[in-house]
Design a protein around this motif. Structure first.
Motif, PDB file in Angstrom:
ATOM      1  N   VAL A  65      -2.078   3.098   4.264  1.00 23.99           N
ATOM      2  CA  VAL A  65      -3.011   4.065   3.687  1.00 23.99           C
ATOM      3  C   VAL A  65      -4.201   4.257   4.619  1.00 23.99           C
ATOM      4  O   VAL A  65      -4.660   5.384   4.837  1.00 23.99           O
ATOM      5  CB  VAL A  65      -3.467   3.625   2.286  1.00 23.99           C
ATOM      6  N   GLN A  66      -4.693   3.182   5.209  1.00 21.42           N
ATOM      7  CA  GLN A  66      -5.798   3.321   6.155  1.00 21.42           C
ATOM      8  C   GLN A  66      -5.345   4.041   7.421  1.00 21.42           C
ATOM      9  O   GLN A  66      -6.094   4.850   7.991  1.00 21.42           O
ATOM     10  CB  GLN A  66      -6.402   1.969   6.508  1.00 21.42           C
ATOM     11  N   ALA A  67      -4.114   3.778   7.868  1.00 19.72           N
ATOM     12  CA  ALA A  67      -3.584   4.519   9.019  1.00 19.72           C
ATOM     13  C   ALA A  67      -3.529   6.016   8.709  1.00 19.72           C
ATOM     14  O   ALA A  67      -3.872   6.860   9.551  1.00 19.72           O
ATOM     15  CB  ALA A  67      -2.203   3.998   9.389  1.00 19.72           C
ATOM     16  N   LEU A  68      -3.104   6.367   7.506  1.00 19.63           N
ATOM     17  CA  LEU A  68      -3.100   7.768   7.073  1.00 19.63           C
ATOM     18  C   LEU A  68      -4.506   8.346   7.104  1.00 19.63           C
ATOM     19  O   LEU A  68      -4.719   9.482   7.565  1.00 19.63           O
ATOM     20  CB  LEU A  68      -2.515   7.869   5.664  1.00 19.63           C
ATOM     21  N   GLN A  69      -5.478   7.587   6.639  1.00 19.04           N
ATOM     22  CA  GLN A  69      -6.858   8.063   6.613  1.00 19.04           C
ATOM     23  C   GLN A  69      -7.383   8.307   8.021  1.00 19.04           C
ATOM     24  O   GLN A  69      -8.110   9.279   8.259  1.00 19.04           O
ATOM     25  CB  GLN A  69      -7.737   7.052   5.868  1.00 19.04           C
ATOM     26  N   ILE A 104      -1.334   3.467  13.407  1.00 17.29           N
ATOM     27  CA  ILE A 104      -0.248   2.760  12.739  1.00 17.29           C
ATOM     28  C   ILE A 104      -0.862   1.691  11.840  1.00 17.29           C
ATOM     29  O   ILE A 104      -2.041   1.359  11.960  1.00 17.29           O
ATOM     30  CB  ILE A 104       0.732   2.095  13.738  1.00 17.29           C
ATOM     31  N   ALA A 105      -0.060   1.145  10.937  1.00 22.59           N
ATOM     32  CA  ALA A 105      -0.508   0.001  10.152  1.00 22.59           C
ATOM     33  C   ALA A 105      -0.420  -1.263  11.016  1.00 22.59           C
ATOM     34  O   ALA A 105       0.352  -1.325  11.976  1.00 22.59           O
ATOM     35  CB  ALA A 105       0.354  -0.151   8.906  1.00 22.59           C
ATOM     36  N   ALA A 163       0.811  -1.224   0.000  1.00 18.91           N
ATOM     37  CA  ALA A 163       0.000   0.000   0.000  1.00 18.91           C
ATOM     38  C   ALA A 163       0.842   1.271   0.000  1.00 18.91           C
ATOM     39  O   ALA A 163       0.497   2.258  -0.645  1.00 18.91           O
ATOM     40  CB  ALA A 163      -0.948  -0.013   1.197  1.00 18.91           C
ATOM     41  N   ASN A 164       1.970   1.253   0.718  1.00 16.45           N
ATOM     42  CA  ASN A 164       2.789   2.467   0.804  1.00 16.45           C
ATOM     43  C   ASN A 164       3.363   2.892  -0.547  1.00 16.45           C
ATOM     44  O   ASN A 164       3.621   4.068  -0.778  1.00 16.45           O
ATOM     45  CB  ASN A 164       3.947   2.274   1.787  1.00 16.45           C
ATOM     46  N   PHE A 165       3.548   1.935  -1.456  1.00 11.46           N
ATOM     47  CA  PHE A 165       4.220   2.222  -2.722  1.00 11.46           C
ATOM     48  C   PHE A 165       3.246   2.335  -3.892  1.00 11.46           C
ATOM     49  O   PHE A 165       3.667   2.631  -5.012  1.00 11.46           O
ATOM     50  CB  PHE A 165       5.249   1.112  -3.006  1.00 11.46           C
ATOM     51  N   LYS A 166       1.955   2.155  -3.651  1.00 15.00           N
ATOM     52  CA  LYS A 166       1.011   2.108  -4.765  1.00 15.00           C
ATOM     53  C   LYS A 166       0.997   3.407  -5.574  1.00 15.00           C
ATOM     54  O   LYS A 166       1.067   3.384  -6.806  1.00 15.00           O
ATOM     55  CB  LYS A 166      -0.401   1.806  -4.258  1.00 15.00           C
ATOM     56  N   SER A 167       0.862   4.553  -4.899  1.00 15.00           N
ATOM     57  CA  SER A 167       0.762   5.809  -5.639  1.00 15.00           C
ATOM     58  C   SER A 167       2.035   6.103  -6.417  1.00 15.00           C
ATOM     59  O   SER A 167       1.990   6.612  -7.548  1.00 15.00           O
ATOM     60  CB  SER A 167       0.437   6.966  -4.691  1.00 15.00           C
ATOM     61  N   THR A 168       3.180   5.772  -5.829  1.00 14.14           N
ATOM     62  CA  THR A 168       4.454   5.980  -6.527  1.00 14.14           C
ATOM     63  C   THR A 168       4.539   5.097  -7.761  1.00 14.14           C
ATOM     64  O   THR A 168       4.925   5.553  -8.851  1.00 14.14           O
ATOM     65  CB  THR A 168       5.632   5.682  -5.588  1.00 14.14           C
TER      66      THR A 168
END
Length: 232
Positions: free
Chosen positions: A156-160, A120-121, A27-32
């Motif tokens: 990503v969910q932790a960010l949300q 956190i994740a 998930a951390n690398f998806k947008s990149t």
């Protein structure tokens, strides 16, 4: 007969534009990776479809037969196990992640404050979550053990959770919160992110073209610009 032969040729020899590369990505690398893929698809005509989740969840899907061609994990352990089980080729490092603290006043001492909730994740399935737990286990943050700790299924969910105001703070990858406060790298195990070609797909033109693109100097620069460190 001539037209039938031409039809059979078109059916059995699809154009490169019809070829599909299926990629599982942490998930951390998806947008990149999505940004990186845009130029690759324009230049080659190959299509790349991303499926995203925590590294642990994607690993489980792969071992249960999910039809991915490549896997971009957030650690080196998952890909090493796949290689050991003969489910893929030799893994390679594509990025080194950094952990940051988002929210509050930017001071790391906030991690010792039990009044501040933290996202956190999931440390069981997400390498960044495991790194976050290493940070929280430090003696100077023992006072914060009574905090509300919210675990997202992935970063990503932790960010949300943090972005929506559900928590005061979040421990996240730098790529998702570039302005946040850096966590010293020595506070947790290195987050070396590895990729693997699954089920020995190497040798297919689309896969080989994609690997050449990912390993190019241009893409390495894009990965660094996105908030990652180069591999050692």
């Amino acid at each position: 007969m001539r037209y039938l032969a031409l039809l059979l040729t078109l059916v059995t020899c699809p154009a490169p534009a019809a070829e599909l590369i299926r990629v599982a990505v942490a998930a951390n690398f998806k947008s990149t990776l999505a940004h990186i893929n845009d130029q690759f698809q324009r230049d080659t005509g190959y299509r790349v479809v991303l499926s995203s989740g925590s590294t642990g969840v994607l690993y489980s899907q792969i071992t249960h037969g999910a039809p991915y061609d490549l896997f971009f994990a957030a650690d080196g352990d998952a890909t090493a196990r796949l290689h050991a089980d003969r489910l893929g080729s030799t893994p390679f490092c594509y990025a080194r992640g950094e952990l940051v603290l988002a929210g509050g006043n930017g001071e790391l001492t906030q991690l010792a404050d039990p009044r501040l909730s933290l996202a956190i994740a999931n440390p069981v399935t997400a390498p960044y979550g495991a790194a976050a737990m290493e940070v929280l286990a430090r003696a100077e943050f023992a006072g914060g053990q009574g905090r509300k700790l919210v675990r997202g299924t992935n970063v990503v969910q932790a960010l949300q959770f943090w972005h929506s105001g559900a928590t005061d703070l979040a421990l996240l990858p730098r790529a998702l919160a570039p302005e946040a406060t850096a966590i010293p790298a020595r506070w947790h195990q290195p987050i070396e992110q590895h990729a693997i070609v699954l089920r020995q797909q190497r040798g297919q033109p689309a896969i080989d073209a994609y690997l050449n693109w990912i390993r190019s100097d241009r893409v390495r620069a894009l990965i660094t610009d996105a908030g990652y460190q180069p591999c050692p």
